[in-house]
Design a protein around this motif. Structure first.
Motif, short mmCIF file in Angstrom:
data_model
loop_
_atom_site.label_atom_id
_atom_site.label_comp_id
_atom_site.label_asym_id
_atom_site.label_seq_id
_atom_site.Cartn_x
_atom_site.Cartn_y
_atom_site.Cartn_z
N SER A 111 0.83 -1.21 0.00
CA SER A 111 0.00 0.00 0.00
C SER A 111 0.87 1.25 0.00
CB SER A 111 -0.93 -0.01 1.23
OG SER A 111 -1.79 -1.13 1.18
N ALA A 112 1.93 1.23 0.79
CA ALA A 112 2.83 2.37 0.83
C ALA A 112 3.54 2.55 -0.50
CB ALA A 112 3.86 2.19 1.94
N ALA A 113 3.87 1.43 -1.16
CA ALA A 113 4.60 1.49 -2.43
C ALA A 113 3.75 1.99 -3.57
CB ALA A 113 5.16 0.11 -2.76
N LEU A 114 2.42 1.98 -3.43
CA LEU A 114 1.54 2.49 -4.49
C LEU A 114 1.77 3.97 -4.75
CD1 LEU A 114 -1.82 0.63 -3.73
CD2 LEU A 114 -0.31 0.30 -5.71
N ALA A 115 2.34 4.66 -3.77
CA ALA A 115 2.62 6.09 -3.93
C ALA A 115 3.93 6.32 -4.68
CB ALA A 115 2.68 6.76 -2.56
N TYR A 143 11.01 4.17 -7.72
CA TYR A 143 11.31 2.80 -8.13
C TYR A 143 12.78 2.66 -8.53
CZ TYR A 143 6.76 0.56 -7.89
OH TYR A 143 5.60 -0.01 -7.44
N PHE A 144 13.32 3.70 -9.17
CA PHE A 144 14.75 3.67 -9.51
C PHE A 144 15.59 3.59 -8.24
CE2 PHE A 144 18.50 6.50 -9.65
CZ PHE A 144 19.34 5.69 -10.40
N ALA A 145 15.27 4.43 -7.26
CA ALA A 145 16.03 4.44 -6.01
C ALA A 145 15.87 3.12 -5.26
CB ALA A 145 15.59 5.61 -5.14
N LEU A 146 14.68 2.55 -5.32
CA LEU A 146 14.44 1.27 -4.66
C LEU A 146 15.29 0.16 -5.29
CD1 LEU A 146 12.70 -0.15 -2.48
CD2 LEU A 146 11.05 -0.63 -4.30
N ALA A 147 15.37 0.17 -6.63
CA ALA A 147 16.20 -0.82 -7.33
C ALA A 147 17.67 -0.63 -6.97
CB ALA A 147 16.00 -0.71 -8.84
N VAL A 148 18.12 0.62 -6.90
CA VAL A 148 19.51 0.89 -6.53
C VAL A 148 19.78 0.40 -5.11
CG1 VAL A 148 21.18 2.73 -6.05
CG2 VAL A 148 19.75 2.85 -8.08
N LEU A 149 18.82 0.62 -4.20
CA LEU A 149 18.99 0.14 -2.83
C LEU A 149 19.10 -1.38 -2.80
CD1 LEU A 149 19.00 0.57 0.24
CD2 LEU A 149 16.48 0.50 0.17
N GLY A 150 18.23 -2.06 -3.51
CA GLY A 150 18.29 -3.52 -3.55
C GLY A 150 19.61 -4.02 -4.08
N LEU A 151 20.10 -3.41 -5.16
CA LEU A 151 21.36 -3.84 -5.75
C LEU A 151 22.55 -3.51 -4.84
CD1 LEU A 151 20.79 -2.88 -9.50
CD2 LEU A 151 20.71 -5.15 -8.48
N LEU A 169 9.57 -9.02 -2.09
CA LEU A 169 9.27 -9.52 -3.44
C LEU A 169 7.81 -9.26 -3.78
CD1 LEU A 169 10.32 -12.86 -5.03
CD2 LEU A 169 7.94 -12.21 -5.05
N LEU A 170 6.90 -9.66 -2.89
CA LEU A 170 5.48 -9.54 -3.19
C LEU A 170 5.00 -8.10 -3.13
CD1 LEU A 170 4.16 -12.62 -1.16
CD2 LEU A 170 4.41 -12.45 -3.64
N SER A 171 5.54 -7.32 -2.20
CA SER A 171 5.02 -5.97 -1.99
C SER A 171 5.72 -4.90 -2.82
CB SER A 171 5.10 -5.60 -0.51
OG SER A 171 6.43 -5.70 -0.04
N LEU A 172 7.01 -5.09 -3.10
CA LEU A 172 7.78 -4.07 -3.80
C LEU A 172 8.35 -4.55 -5.14
CD1 LEU A 172 9.85 -2.71 -0.76
CD2 LEU A 172 7.69 -1.81 -1.67
N GLY A 173 8.32 -5.85 -5.37
CA GLY A 173 8.93 -6.38 -6.59
C GLY A 173 10.43 -6.51 -6.50
N VAL A 174 10.98 -6.40 -5.28
CA VAL A 174 12.41 -6.52 -5.05
C VAL A 174 12.68 -7.84 -4.34
CG1 VAL A 174 14.42 -5.54 -3.89
CG2 VAL A 174 12.71 -4.03 -4.90
N PRO A 175 13.42 -8.76 -4.95
CA PRO A 175 13.67 -10.05 -4.29
C PRO A 175 14.58 -9.92 -3.09
CG PRO A 175 14.94 -9.88 -6.31
CD PRO A 175 14.05 -8.67 -6.27
N GLY A 176 14.24 -10.64 -2.03
CA GLY A 176 15.05 -10.59 -0.82
C GLY A 176 16.18 -11.59 -0.81
N SER A 177 16.24 -12.48 -1.79
CA SER A 177 17.29 -13.49 -1.85
C SER A 177 17.39 -14.00 -3.28
CB SER A 177 16.99 -14.65 -0.90
OG SER A 177 15.85 -15.37 -1.36
N ALA A 178 18.42 -14.82 -3.54
CA ALA A 178 18.56 -15.41 -4.87
C ALA A 178 17.37 -16.30 -5.20
CB ALA A 178 19.86 -16.21 -4.94
#
Length: 489
Positions: free
Chosen positions: A135-139, A145-153, A315-324
């Motif tokens: 719900s928070a990520a809908l905003a 999303y770019f920053a979120l991907a950078v954080l994940g990587l 993964l489910l809420s943000l589309g960012v995997p937490g592991s391999a």
């Protein structure tokens, strides 16, 4: 939420859903009990065979493989000192010592029951937090999303291996591969030296090659291993009484495991190590950890199983995997036409809630199979590596071909198998590469859309509070190893 939970259970309890759960648990135990195979390898091998399956059955099968392999990994760690999963290496510290004292049954009981409690606690956390995160990520817009991907990587780069530099090398290699194919914004072709690459490097064949086939090459190089003969000498006691003295440790380790699992790139191994270290420091019998202290098993197993649900949350809420393994699961969702992230809860709520239901329903089944199948798991740890390598190669190539009914996919699998083997020889794990393949396209497309919105100004990114905060956090994570090295010196 209550209505969605009931819907999830109704779908998971259908014939297809139950078959998916049962098949996933059996495959997960097999993968977990065989040293050298990991949950990500097992999932990668089976993803191509989910084509044509009912989407719910396919997804719950992959999720239960992920969960059951972590359960199963402790069995060979305890019985023959050969961890079936990387996270189970910590369990072997005390588990095998107990086996040598003739307490294998007690060690297995503590392992399975601690895993059960850790999994239950973490699933409750997952159900409560995943929807809120989505719900928070809908905003979020393109810049967020770019920053979120950078954080994940950035987290993956630091936490995936002992060397941040080697992880970054793998990360850059994965991002370079993402540039092959059609430009996501203007539609031009890039680095397409073969017509089959117009859509980019096929994800599944590359995934299978990097994980499964590279492992085969390592098995061949190592040769047949000496097997250790052992038996579970003491009787199994399926009761909570055995773990009751360690209830505080298990509760604390379950929370640690879930929180660490949420961090992209951290995973069950780090969760297990942290929980074990905390338990050793706080326990009055900490001095005996590593010499057959059952509390060490309880800390390790509750944490690494809780990390599974933790990895599923982003993964489910943000589309960012937490592991391999969670990254591999993204491939399974994509094949079914599903996009993990906040819109998954809005457009297909039956999918995440079916996953929640499958996790709950799978726990009692895994407990029963875990205890009943101990003799079989012992035998599986003694299968010669040449046989394992042959079976894995056959399934890998068949799966690669089945992904598109094209021999080109088999060629890609072979090429990435060699690449994965060479990288592993250089101590570069394939996990950063795979996660770069998953997050790279989203990162590039989101950045370019944000730049268009901000009139091509980089400063525009820093005017967005969430984007700026995530980017600063990513920078802090990337440079943190430098400060750690100076402190150590």
């Amino acid at each position: 939420m209550i209505e969605n939970i009931f819907t999830g259970f109704a779908l998971a309890l259908t014939l297809n859903g139950l078959i998916g759960i049962g098949a996933g648990i059996l495959v997960g135990y097999v993968v977990g009990a065989m040293p050298g195979l990991t949950s990500s390898i097992g999932m990668a091998l089976l993803i191509p065979f989910t084509f044509g399956m009912d989407p719910i059955a396919a997804i719950v099968m992959l999720v239960t493989i992920y969960m059951a392999s972590d359960y199963g990994g402790a069995i060979p760690a305890i019985l023959v000192n050969a961890p079936g999963q990387p996270a189970s290496a910590v369990t072997a510290f005390d588990g095998f010592a107990m086996t040598q004292r003739g307490e294998a049954g007690k060690a297995l009981n503590i392992s399975i029951m601690s895993s059960t409690v850790g999994a239950l606690i973490s699933i409750v956390f997952l159900v409560v937090t995943a929807q809120a995160m989505a719900s928070a990520a809908l905003a979020f817009g393109p810049s967020e999303y770019f920053a979120l991907a950078v954080l994940g990587l950035s987290l993956i780069a630091v936490l995936s291996t002992s060397s941040a530099l080697k992880s970054l090398i793998g990360l850059v290699f994965g991002l370079a591969i993402v540039t092959i194919g059609i430009d996501p914004i203007i539609g031009d072709t890039r680095f397409v030296f073969h017509l089959a690459l117009i859509d980019g490097i096929p994800f599944l064949p590359a995934l299978i090659g990097l994980f499964a086939l590279s492992e085969v090459f390592l098995m061949i190089e190592e040769g047949n291993r000496k097997t250790v003969q052992t038996r579970a000498k003491s009787a199994l006691d399926i009761s909570l009484g055995t773990i009751w003295p360690f209830r505080t440790t298990i509760l604390r380790s379950s929370v640690i495991g879930y929180v660490v699992g949420v961090i992209p790139g951290a995973g069950a191994t780090i969760a297990s190590l942290i929980s074990y270290g905390v338990a050793k420091r706080l326990s009055p019998t900490g001095a005996t950890f590593g010499r057959g202290n059952p509390e060490g098993i309880a800390a390790s197993e509750s944490a690494n199983n809780a990390a599974v649900s933790g990895a599923l949350a982003p993964l489910l809420s943000l589309g960012v995997p937490g592991s391999a393994s969670a990254a591999v699961l993204i491939g399974g969702l994509t094949i079914q036409g599903l996009q993990p992230g906040p819109m998954l809860f809005a457009n297909n709520p039956e999918v995440p809630y079916s996953i929640f239901a499958a996790l709950f329903l799978g726990i009692p089944v895994m407990v029963v199979i875990g205890f009943a199948g101990v003799p079989l798991w012992v035998r599986m740890t003694q299968v010669p590596r040449p046989i394992v390598a042959t079976l894995v190669t056959s399934i890998a190539m068949l799966g690669a071909y089945a992904s598109a009914n094209n021999s080109f996919e088999m060629l890609i699998t072979g090429i990435f198998g060699v690449i994965g083997y060479l990288l592993r020889k250089a101590d570069i794990h394939p996990a950063p590469i795979v996660l770069a393949l998953v997050l790279g396209e989203m990162m590039e497309a989101s950045l370019r859309r944000a730049m268009i919105t901000g009139n091509e100004s980089v400063g525009y990114l820093l005017t967005k509070p969430i984007t700026a905060g995530l980017l600063l956090l990513s920078l802090a994570i990337l440079i943190s190893p430098l400060f750690s090295r100076k402190k150590a010196a």
